[in-house]
Design a protein around this motif. Structure first.
Motif, short mmCIF file in Angstrom:
data_model
loop_
_atom_site.label_atom_id
_atom_site.label_comp_id
_atom_site.label_asym_id
_atom_site.label_seq_id
_atom_site.Cartn_x
_atom_site.Cartn_y
_atom_site.Cartn_z
N ALA A 117 78.83 7.89 34.59
CA ALA A 117 79.77 7.76 35.70
C ALA A 117 79.40 6.57 36.58
O ALA A 117 78.28 6.47 37.06
CB ALA A 117 79.80 9.02 36.54
N VAL A 118 80.34 5.67 36.78
CA VAL A 118 80.12 4.50 37.64
C VAL A 118 80.22 4.93 39.09
O VAL A 118 81.18 5.59 39.50
CB VAL A 118 81.14 3.39 37.32
N THR A 119 79.23 4.55 39.87
CA THR A 119 79.20 4.92 41.28
C THR A 119 79.51 3.75 42.20
O THR A 119 80.00 3.93 43.32
CB THR A 119 77.83 5.50 41.66
N GLU A 120 79.22 2.51 41.75
CA GLU A 120 79.43 1.35 42.60
C GLU A 120 79.48 0.08 41.75
O GLU A 120 78.80 -0.04 40.74
CB GLU A 120 78.29 1.22 43.63
N VAL A 121 80.32 -0.85 42.18
CA VAL A 121 80.41 -2.17 41.55
C VAL A 121 80.24 -3.22 42.62
O VAL A 121 80.97 -3.23 43.62
CB VAL A 121 81.76 -2.36 40.83
N LYS A 122 79.26 -4.12 42.45
CA LYS A 122 78.98 -5.16 43.43
C LYS A 122 79.17 -6.54 42.81
O LYS A 122 78.61 -6.85 41.77
CB LYS A 122 77.54 -5.02 43.95
N ASP A 123 79.96 -7.36 43.50
CA ASP A 123 80.24 -8.72 43.04
C ASP A 123 79.35 -9.71 43.78
O ASP A 123 79.06 -9.54 44.97
CB ASP A 123 81.71 -9.05 43.31
N SER A 124 78.89 -10.73 43.08
CA SER A 124 78.11 -11.79 43.71
C SER A 124 78.46 -13.11 43.05
O SER A 124 79.25 -13.16 42.09
CB SER A 124 76.61 -11.51 43.57
N GLU A 125 77.89 -14.19 43.53
CA GLU A 125 78.19 -15.50 42.96
C GLU A 125 77.65 -15.64 41.54
O GLU A 125 78.19 -16.39 40.73
CB GLU A 125 77.59 -16.61 43.84
N GLU A 126 76.59 -14.92 41.23
CA GLU A 126 75.94 -15.08 39.93
C GLU A 126 76.42 -14.08 38.89
O GLU A 126 76.52 -14.41 37.70
CB GLU A 126 74.42 -14.96 40.08
N CYS A 127 76.71 -12.85 39.31
CA CYS A 127 77.06 -11.81 38.34
C CYS A 127 77.68 -10.62 39.06
O CYS A 127 77.82 -10.61 40.28
CB CYS A 127 75.81 -11.36 37.56
N VAL A 128 78.03 -9.62 38.27
CA VAL A 128 78.50 -8.34 38.81
C VAL A 128 77.47 -7.29 38.43
O VAL A 128 77.01 -7.24 37.29
CB VAL A 128 79.87 -7.94 38.23
N ARG A 138 73.98 -5.53 34.78
CA ARG A 138 74.51 -6.79 35.28
C ARG A 138 75.34 -7.45 34.18
O ARG A 138 74.97 -7.38 33.00
CB ARG A 138 73.38 -7.72 35.71
N CYS A 139 76.43 -8.08 34.58
CA CYS A 139 77.31 -8.68 33.58
C CYS A 139 78.06 -9.86 34.17
O CYS A 139 78.04 -10.10 35.38
CB CYS A 139 78.29 -7.65 33.04
N GLN A 140 78.76 -10.55 33.28
CA GLN A 140 79.54 -11.72 33.67
C GLN A 140 80.89 -11.31 34.26
O GLN A 140 81.33 -11.85 35.26
CB GLN A 140 79.77 -12.60 32.43
N LYS A 141 81.56 -10.33 33.61
CA LYS A 141 82.86 -9.87 34.09
C LYS A 141 82.98 -8.36 33.92
O LYS A 141 82.42 -7.79 32.98
CB LYS A 141 84.01 -10.53 33.31
N VAL A 142 83.71 -7.76 34.84
CA VAL A 142 84.01 -6.34 34.78
C VAL A 142 85.52 -6.15 34.69
O VAL A 142 86.28 -6.80 35.40
CB VAL A 142 83.46 -5.60 36.02
#
Length: 382
Positions: A117-128, A138-142
């Motif tokens: 179960a996903v609890t949170e998604v955080k975006d940043s300049e380098e990754c998600v 951590r990944c490139q795109k969600v």
């Protein structure tokens, strides 16, 4: 930059998530991309039903549970059966869809499915970064298919209705259902100031999905849906005893809100959360299947994915209908009865598929009660 765990993460193994994962897996362009599919559920239950109309053969024919070539429409004082050729009305069970596509994903070495179960998604300049109950990735795109009504609650420009329903698959002790004909809309039930209808998908003469559906602003207590289904079986179908084999319920947003504005460079919303449901009908399954190729094309060309569709004239048609139903929810049965009384279902399906010419659209629109839509047009324009 630190090494990423995955290139892409897909959140949700529903229709849009599994179709996207399969499209990525079978395209050699993405063979070197590592892909994680996450869902809180193992997808082992038959939790939903998808229906759609289609001409001829289609990509889902191998997993169809039932096909109908006739539909029945019932209004308060009007009832008619229609043969819908060259269209067929098709049904896919959730469990068959999940099993088919999860098995296909096993053939793609670069794709992994995890129940978490996903609890949170955080975006940043380098990754998600995707946080779950068990892990952090951590990944490139969600690609996120999670939807909740908080996404659109603050939006005041466009009306928001819900297509909400409870359905029972029932087994009856005697033949009750006309197995070759689906009841597409039955407005003969009490409307109670809303747009309310019954929807019946017969599998056998003694087995069918019977669903109570509303297009309205607010949900009902669950007992209200269940009482309506019981009353329909008892009073309309003359069936006093029955066995409930399965249950399903849901709520689909009906809105022209621009979901694409919620997308970022690294987080793309898909399915209902991406605005892939047809605003005027709530149908999402075929909408998702048509959006996936566009999303894949944009990924390959690295195009902006803030919006996977433009506001076309059909968007405006949907908006007018929602304006009318939002302000005069009790008029829904009149609108649909007028349409089915004056126009063939083939034209209605073609219009809802957004494949009509402008001349055909004028023909469709003239089949609706004129005054409510004229008022809606003037309100939007002025």
């Amino acid at each position: 930059m630190a090494k990423l765990d995955y290139d892409y993460i897909i959140i949700g193994a529903g229709a849009s998530g599994l179709l996207l994962a399969d499209a990525l897996g079978k395209d050699s362009f993405f063979s070197q991309k590592s892909i994680l599919l996450l869902d809180k559920d193992a997808k082992k239950n038959n939790d939903r039903t998808w229906c759609f109309w289609e001409k001829g053969k289609g990509e889902f024919d191998t997993i169809l549970y039932k096909v109908w070539n006739q539909i029945l429409f019932k209004g308060q004082e009007f009832s008619k059966s229609y043969t819908i050729e060259p269209y067929a009305y098709k049904m896919v069970r959730g469990i068959d869809f999940y099993e088919h596509y999860l098995e296909r994903l096993k053939g793609y070495p670069n794709i992994r499915f995890e129940q978490d179960a996903v609890t949170e998604v955080k975006d940043s300049e380098e990754c998600v970064s995707v946080h779950t109950q068990e892990n952090e990735y951590r990944c490139q795109k969600v690609f996120d298919s999670r939807f909740n009504y908080e996404m659109i609650e603050a939006e005041g420009s466009y009306p928001v209705l819900q297509q909400h329903f409870v359905g029972w698959i029932v087994k009856t002790p005697k033949p009750v259902f006309e197995v070759d004909q689906t009841t597409y809309m039955d407005f003969s039930v009490p409307q109670k100031g809303n747009t309310r209808f019954m929807y019946v998908l017969p599998f056998k003469e003694d087995e069918a999905l019977v669903e109570y559906t509303l297009f309205s602003k607010e949900l009902l207590p669950k007992t209200d849906y269940e009482e309506a289904i019981h009353d329909y079986l008892q009073n309309k179908l003359h069936c006093d005893t029955y066995e409930i084999l399965e249950r399903e319920q849901g709520s689909i947003p009906m809105t022209c809100y621009d979901f694409g504005q919620r997308n970022s460079e690294r987080i793309i919303h898909i399915g209902t959360a991406g605005g892939w449901a047809k605003p005027s009908t709530g149908y999402t399954f075929m909408g998702s299947s048509k959006k996936i190729p566009l999303l894949i094309s944009n990924l390959k060309s690295d195009n902006n994915m803030h919006d996977l569709g433009q506001k076309k004239r059909f968007w405006f048609y949907d908006l007018l209908l929602l304006d009318v139903l939002y302000n005069n929810n009790e008029k829904g049965h009149q609108i649909f009865t007028s349409l089915f009384k004056k126009r063939k279902p083939q034209l209605i399906f073609k219009f809802l598929d957004e494949e009509t010419s402008f001349r055909e659209e004028l023909q469709f629109i003239s089949g609706c009660p004129n005054l409510p839509f004229i008022k809606a047009i003037f309100k939007r324009l002025f």
